[in-house]
Design a protein around this motif. Structure first.
Motif, PDB file in Angstrom:
ATOM      1  N   ALA A  27       0.818  -1.218   0.000  1.00 45.78           N
ATOM      2  CA  ALA A  27       0.000   0.000   0.000  1.00 45.78           C
ATOM      3  C   ALA A  27       0.850   1.265   0.000  1.00 45.78           C
ATOM      4  O   ALA A  27       0.470   2.277  -0.599  1.00 45.78           O
ATOM      5  N   LEU A  28       2.002   1.223   0.666  1.00 45.65           N
ATOM      6  CA  LEU A  28       2.845   2.411   0.795  1.00 45.65           C
ATOM      7  C   LEU A  28       3.949   2.478  -0.248  1.00 45.65           C
ATOM      8  O   LEU A  28       4.702   3.453  -0.295  1.00 45.65           O
ATOM      9  N   TYR A  29       4.029   1.476  -1.086  1.00 47.18           N
ATOM     10  CA  TYR A  29       5.088   1.444  -2.089  1.00 47.18           C
ATOM     11  C   TYR A  29       4.995   2.625  -3.053  1.00 47.18           C
ATOM     12  O   TYR A  29       3.917   2.958  -3.540  1.00 47.18           O
ATOM     13  N   GLY A  30       6.126   3.249  -3.301  1.00 47.38           N
ATOM     14  CA  GLY A  30       6.189   4.355  -4.248  1.00 47.38           C
ATOM     15  C   GLY A  30       5.853   5.703  -3.665  1.00 47.38           C
ATOM     16  O   GLY A  30       5.985   6.719  -4.354  1.00 47.38           O
ATOM     17  N   GLN A  31       5.425   5.759  -2.400  1.00 44.15           N
ATOM     18  CA  GLN A  31       5.110   7.035  -1.772  1.00 44.15           C
ATOM     19  C   GLN A  31       6.364   7.653  -1.150  1.00 44.15           C
ATOM     20  O   GLN A  31       7.349   6.968  -0.886  1.00 44.15           O
ATOM     21  N   ARG A  32       6.308   8.945  -0.925  1.00 46.59           N
ATOM     22  CA  ARG A  32       7.391   9.618  -0.210  1.00 46.59           C
ATOM     23  C   ARG A  32       7.233   9.299   1.274  1.00 46.59           C
ATOM     24  O   ARG A  32       6.227   9.676   1.886  1.00 46.59           O
ATOM     25  N   LEU A  33       8.201   8.608   1.831  1.00 47.72           N
ATOM     26  CA  LEU A  33       8.090   8.123   3.204  1.00 47.72           C
ATOM     27  C   LEU A  33       9.142   8.766   4.095  1.00 47.72           C
ATOM     28  O   LEU A  33      10.286   8.967   3.682  1.00 47.72           O
ATOM     29  N   ASP A  34       8.734   9.077   5.313  1.00 52.81           N
ATOM     30  CA  ASP A  34       9.691   9.587   6.293  1.00 52.81           C
ATOM     31  C   ASP A  34      10.713   8.503   6.607  1.00 52.81           C
ATOM     32  O   ASP A  34      10.399   7.312   6.639  1.00 52.81           O
ATOM     33  N   ARG A  35      11.950   8.951   6.854  1.00 52.99           N
ATOM     34  CA  ARG A  35      13.019   8.020   7.220  1.00 52.99           C
ATOM     35  C   ARG A  35      13.427   8.234   8.670  1.00 52.99           C
ATOM     36  O   ARG A  35      13.508   9.363   9.145  1.00 52.99           O
ATOM     37  N   ILE A  36      13.689   7.127   9.341  1.00 55.68           N
ATOM     38  CA  ILE A  36      14.120   7.157  10.738  1.00 55.68           C
ATOM     39  C   ILE A  36      15.559   6.664  10.774  1.00 55.68           C
ATOM     40  O   ILE A  36      15.830   5.485  10.494  1.00 55.68           O
ATOM     41  N   ASP A  37      16.488   7.555  11.092  1.00 53.34           N
ATOM     42  CA  ASP A  37      17.907   7.226  11.047  1.00 53.34           C
ATOM     43  C   ASP A  37      18.279   6.265  12.174  1.00 53.34           C
ATOM     44  O   ASP A  37      17.957   6.487  13.341  1.00 53.34           O
ATOM     45  N   LYS A  38      18.969   5.166  11.821  1.00 50.90           N
ATOM     46  CA  LYS A  38      19.442   4.207  12.812  1.00 50.90           C
ATOM     47  C   LYS A  38      20.947   4.277  13.012  1.00 50.90           C
ATOM     48  O   LYS A  38      21.507   3.543  13.820  1.00 50.90           O
ATOM     49  N   GLY A  39      21.606   5.128  12.241  1.00 51.54           N
ATOM     50  CA  GLY A  39      23.053   5.244  12.327  1.00 51.54           C
ATOM     51  C   GLY A  39      23.754   4.281  11.389  1.00 51.54           C
ATOM     52  O   GLY A  39      23.176   3.286  10.928  1.00 51.54           O
ATOM     53  N   ALA A  40      25.020   4.591  11.092  1.00 50.75           N
ATOM     54  CA  ALA A  40      25.870   3.746  10.232  1.00 50.75           C
ATOM     55  C   ALA A  40      25.238   3.511   8.862  1.00 50.75           C
ATOM     56  O   ALA A  40      25.411   2.452   8.253  1.00 50.75           O
ATOM     57  N   GLY A  41      24.487   4.504   8.367  1.00 47.32           N
ATOM     58  CA  GLY A  41      23.884   4.406   7.047  1.00 47.32           C
ATOM     59  C   GLY A  41      22.589   3.623   6.989  1.00 47.32           C
ATOM     60  O   GLY A  41      21.997   3.468   5.913  1.00 47.32           O
ATOM     61  N   ASP A  42      22.136   3.122   8.116  1.00 47.14           N
ATOM     62  CA  ASP A  42      20.911   2.332   8.151  1.00 47.14           C
ATOM     63  C   ASP A  42      19.733   3.214   8.555  1.00 47.14           C
ATOM     64  O   ASP A  42      19.892   4.189   9.287  1.00 47.14           O
ATOM     65  N   PHE A  43      18.561   2.863   8.081  1.00 41.76           N
ATOM     66  CA  PHE A  43      17.364   3.623   8.430  1.00 41.76           C
ATOM     67  C   PHE A  43      16.129   2.757   8.267  1.00 41.76           C
ATOM     68  O   PHE A  43      16.149   1.715   7.627  1.00 41.76           O
ATOM     69  N   PRO A  64      -1.885 -13.300  22.966  1.00 46.52           N
ATOM     70  CA  PRO A  64      -1.673 -12.116  23.809  1.00 46.52           C
ATOM     71  C   PRO A  64      -0.626 -12.301  24.904  1.00 46.52           C
ATOM     72  O   PRO A  64      -0.073 -11.315  25.404  1.00 46.52           O
ATOM     73  N   ASP A  65      -0.331 -13.526  25.284  1.00 41.02           N
ATOM     74  CA  ASP A  65       0.630 -13.760  26.357  1.00 41.02           C
ATOM     75  C   ASP A  65       2.060 -13.972  25.855  1.00 41.02           C
ATOM     76  O   ASP A  65       2.988 -14.077  26.655  1.00 41.02           O
ATOM     77  N   ASP A  66       2.237 -14.032  24.542  1.00 40.72           N
ATOM     78  CA  ASP A  66       3.570 -14.266  23.980  1.00 40.72           C
ATOM     79  C   ASP A  66       4.382 -12.977  23.932  1.00 40.72           C
ATOM     80  O   ASP A  66       3.827 -11.880  23.761  1.00 40.72           O
ATOM     81  N   ALA A  67       5.701 -13.106  24.034  1.00 36.27           N
ATOM     82  CA  ALA A  67       6.606 -11.972  23.873  1.00 36.27           C
ATOM     83  C   ALA A  67       6.897 -11.767  22.387  1.00 36.27           C
ATOM     84  O   ALA A  67       6.763 -12.691  21.574  1.00 36.27           O
ATOM     85  N   VAL A  68       7.283 -10.548  22.040  1.00 38.60           N
ATOM     86  CA  VAL A  68       7.608 -10.217  20.657  1.00 38.60           C
ATOM     87  C   VAL A  68       8.882  -9.384  20.628  1.00 38.60           C
ATOM     88  O   VAL A  68       9.044  -8.452  21.421  1.00 38.60           O
ATOM     89  N   LEU A  69       9.777  -9.723  19.721  1.00 34.62           N
ATOM     90  CA  LEU A  69      10.947  -8.892  19.441  1.00 34.62           C
ATOM     91  C   LEU A  69      10.798  -8.385  18.019  1.00 34.62           C
ATOM     92  O   LEU A  69      10.816  -9.166  17.061  1.00 34.62           O
ATOM     93  N   GLY A  70      10.619  -7.065  17.876  1.00 35.76           N
ATOM     94  CA  GLY A  70      10.424  -6.471  16.565  1.00 35.76           C
ATOM     95  C   GLY A  70      11.638  -5.677  16.126  1.00 35.76           C
ATOM     96  O   GLY A  70      12.316  -5.060  16.950  1.00 35.76           O
ATOM     97  N   GLU A  71      11.895  -5.681  14.842  1.00 33.13           N
ATOM     98  CA  GLU A  71      13.020  -4.926  14.290  1.00 33.13           C
ATOM     99  C   GLU A  71      12.920  -3.451  14.639  1.00 33.13           C
ATOM    100  O   GLU A  71      13.917  -2.814  14.952  1.00 33.13           O
ATOM    101  N   GLU A  72      11.726  -2.898  14.609  1.00 31.14           N
ATOM    102  CA  GLU A  72      11.567  -1.466  14.848  1.00 31.14           C
ATOM    103  C   GLU A  72      11.185  -1.141  16.288  1.00 31.14           C
ATOM    104  O   GLU A  72      11.666  -0.164  16.847  1.00 31.14           O
ATOM    105  N   GLY A  73      10.334  -1.943  16.891  1.00 36.71           N
ATOM    106  CA  GLY A  73       9.820  -1.630  18.223  1.00 36.71           C
ATOM    107  C   GLY A  73      10.562  -2.275  19.369  1.00 36.71           C
ATOM    108  O   GLY A  73      10.307  -1.955  20.536  1.00 36.71           O
ATOM    109  N   GLY A  74      11.494  -3.189  19.047  1.00 37.26           N
ATOM    110  CA  GLY A  74      12.255  -3.844  20.099  1.00 37.26           C
ATOM    111  C   GLY A  74      11.447  -4.881  20.855  1.00 37.26           C
ATOM    112  O   GLY A  74      10.466  -5.437  20.353  1.00 37.26           O
ATOM    113  N   GLN A  75      11.846  -5.110  22.108  1.00 36.89           N
ATOM    114  CA  GLN A  75      11.254  -6.160  22.927  1.00 36.89           C
ATOM    115  C   GLN A  75       9.926  -5.733  23.532  1.00 36.89           C
ATOM    116  O   GLN A  75       9.804  -4.645  24.083  1.00 36.89           O
ATOM    117  N   ARG A  76       8.958  -6.617  23.432  1.00 36.04           N
ATOM    118  CA  ARG A  76       7.673  -6.438  24.112  1.00 36.04           C
ATOM    119  C   ARG A  76       7.370  -7.723  24.852  1.00 36.04           C
ATOM    120  O   ARG A  76       7.443  -8.801  24.275  1.00 36.04           O
TER     121      ARG A  76
END
Length: 266
Positions: A27-43, A64-76
């Protein structure tokens, strides 16, 4: 609709998750998207964040009781929970940001079910931990059957390179036997792991540390193992806490040949 996943098995949850993420990515492909800098050239981009949010919605509704590790949101949830989902909502962000469709959406339950979606190819690769299959739009599920027939080997050339100078992927590409036996491809998304499981590639190689619990690699590794691929570190040892990088081959013969080349460079 999300509530309907509550009684599903883990493979169905993983598939629903990657499909939800893939819907956002398309759905978001081809749109102008904000970038979030992660450092070392990654975003990251807005698409990464929104796709992860969609995936989390599926997992929370179903598990609902499982833990999640997300690339963007980290540990939940609990860090050392018995059940932890590993989520990479958009593997290939650099590709995506410049209008390249070579990306993947990865969801894996640690030591369990996993799924990888190709958002633009219309394929969802998945495993329940025992068999590996692919679901294509409008077609029945098909077992993944690895084969080295293509002789195509994907090599990840993205940094970091913790095993250098003992192992450098660029040196492998110049190895005379590699040139005689294979045809290299350079890819920057872990969709390449699903391709090995599906017989579209003979092997995949990347440097790195312990990739077994990486949000980027866990789903692809699970697929390849369930499909019967040979999976080791670049030193031939098992992947895990003491592991180094990743060599995934369609069969033992291909793996042995690649290992003979990497060791001769060491």
């Amino acid at each position: 609709m999300i509530d309907s996943y509550a009684s599903s098995d883990d493979a169905a949850v993983a598939m629903a998750g990657v499909r939800a993420g893939a819907d956002v990515v398309r759905a978001l492909y081809g749109q102008r998207l904000d970038r979030i800098d992660k450092g070392a050239g990654d975003f990251a981009t807005t698409a990464d964040v929104e796709a992860e949010r969609a995936i989390l919605g599926v997992i929370r509704a179903a598990r609902p009781d499982d833990a999640v590790l997300g690339e963007e949101g980290g540990q939940r949830g609990v860090v050392h929970a018995t059940r932890q989902w590993l989520v990479d909502p958009l593997c290939g962000t650099l590709n995506y940001a410049v209008g390249n469709m070579l990306v993947a959406v990865n969801v894996a339950l640690r030591e369990g079910a996993a799924a990888v979606a190709d958002p633009f190819g219309g394929e969802v690769y998945f495993t329940d931990g025992e068999a590996a299959r692919v679901r294509r739009d409008g077609a029945d599920d098909a077992l993944l059957t690895p084969t080295a027939a293509t002789r195509l080997v994907d090599v990840n050339l993205d940094p970091p390179f913790p095993s250098a100078p003992g192992f450098r992927a660029v040196d492998l590409l110049a190895h005379p036997e590699f040139v005689e036996s294979f045809r290299p491809r350079v890819v920057s998304t872990t969709l390449a792991l699903a391709w090995v499981a599906a017989g579209k590639r003979a092997a995949y190689i990347t440097d790195g540390g312990d990739l077994s619990r990486s949000v980027h690699f866990a789903a692809g590794i699970a697929l390849c193992r369930a499909a019967g691929c040979t999976v080791t570190g670049i030193d031939g040892g098992p992947i895990g806490e003491a592991g180094r990088g990743l060599v995934v081959a369609a069969d033992d013969e291909t793996h042995a040949l690649l290992m003979s080349m990497t060791r001769s460079r060491g």
